[in-house]
Scaffold this active site. Sequence first.
Site, PDB file in Angstrom:
ATOM      1  N   LYS A  54      -3.085  -9.119  -3.052  1.00 22.03           N
ATOM      2  CA  LYS A  54      -3.419  -8.176  -3.957  1.00 22.03           C
ATOM      3  C   LYS A  54      -2.592  -7.949  -5.378  1.00 22.03           C
ATOM      4  O   LYS A  54      -3.212  -7.522  -6.443  1.00 22.03           O
ATOM      5  CB  LYS A  54      -3.176  -6.901  -3.053  1.00 22.03           C
ATOM      6  CG  LYS A  54      -4.118  -6.505  -1.734  1.00 22.03           C
ATOM      7  CD  LYS A  54      -3.595  -5.453  -1.005  1.00 22.03           C
ATOM      8  CE  LYS A  54      -4.474  -5.516   0.150  1.00 22.03           C
ATOM      9  NZ  LYS A  54      -3.823  -4.467   1.282  1.00 22.03           N
ATOM     10  N   GLN A  98       0.079  -0.548   3.255  1.00 25.38           N
ATOM     11  CA  GLN A  98      -0.595  -1.539   4.063  1.00 25.38           C
ATOM     12  C   GLN A  98      -0.349  -1.297   5.508  1.00 25.38           C
ATOM     13  O   GLN A  98       0.691  -0.800   5.999  1.00 25.38           O
ATOM     14  CB  GLN A  98       0.056  -2.709   3.704  1.00 25.38           C
ATOM     15  CG  GLN A  98      -0.295  -4.069   4.486  1.00 25.38           C
ATOM     16  CD  GLN A  98      -1.597  -4.630   4.106  1.00 25.38           C
ATOM     17  OE1 GLN A  98      -2.006  -4.349   2.934  1.00 25.38           O
ATOM     18  NE2 GLN A  98      -2.600  -5.162   4.847  1.00 25.38           N
ATOM     19  N   ASP A 121      -7.818   2.962  -0.428  1.00 25.00           N
ATOM     20  CA  ASP A 121      -8.315   2.668   0.756  1.00 25.00           C
ATOM     21  C   ASP A 121      -9.314   3.428   1.543  1.00 25.00           C
ATOM     22  O   ASP A 121     -10.091   2.904   2.188  1.00 25.00           O
ATOM     23  CB  ASP A 121      -7.239   2.511   1.746  1.00 25.00           C
ATOM     24  CG  ASP A 121      -6.550   1.174   2.173  1.00 25.00           C
ATOM     25  OD1 ASP A 121      -7.397   0.366   1.858  1.00 25.00           O
ATOM     26  OD2 ASP A 121      -5.467   1.110   2.357  1.00 25.00           O
TER      27      ASP A 121
END
Length: 300
Positions: A54, A98, A121
């Site tokens: 990422k 995460q 997200d």
Amino acid sequence: MSATIIDGKAFAAKVREQVAAHVARLKDEHGITPGLAVVLVGEDPASEVYVRNKGKQTLEAGMNSFEHKLAADTSEADLLALIDQLNTDPAVHGILVQLPLPGHLNSDLVINSIDPAKDVDGFHISNVGLLGTGQKSMVPCTPLGCLMMLRDHLGSLSGLNAVVVGRSNIVGKPMAQLLLGDSCTVTIAHSRTKDLAEVCRRADILVAAVGRPEMIPGDWVKPGATVIDVGINRIPAPEKGEGKHRLVGDVEFASAAEVAGAITPVPGGVGPMTIACLLANTVTACCRANALPEPEGLTA
Ligand code: GUN
């Protein structure tokens, strides 16, 4: 084999190019550099690989990447304090924590402490509710990538029978909402579904997101259907040598490709689209934060 192979790797590269072009314009015309903060708690090896990728792709797109690696025993209060700081930092347009988090941390609480406008997200309850009611939201990356590939391949999805196998908050449920938003007739199937084979055989669009290696055989696929395989499963591959592994999807690729109209491979299908969509969401969040027009083609 008759199916068209949907090349997610090439599609993701195209999305990243579009993102980079938007970033360059934001810098040139407005002096703004989009920034993505990624928070990793603990040392899960798979998560470390994702976070590294990422960060790398964020920089390649011309954006700022802020990585926060915290010890596995970080307290909830310390994590919430960091998120609070990122929420108020004007250089940070997107925040990603995460998952999975270590067991002593309450994931729902942590995710819901992120500013919904920075929740790239799309996991915050506000974004879930906005998506479910058809309002502007941040959309979870993997389902967004699947939607982009479906629209690219099929054009309009209106009126098609879509079956999503899997009911997770990260993929199955938001995928179903997006398909509904594009006027599909949507069924969410799962491990308790009766006659799963029959349900799958009705699907013009079959999205598999259960995390069970090659669970869906070709004879569950309607001839001509578009199959999106979200599964990434590592299974033993003794034919490659002792202790070796290979990646397979939730769909039995060889038999499904005989029947389907189009299918995504594993690897090289949905996987590369997820990070590409994360970058797209970061640009979208940055544009919204600055009251600028959103990038076309990169949102739901
Ligand atoms: N872990 C596995 N997939 C994801 C994802 O899409 N977002 C986050 N935050 N964590 C993940």
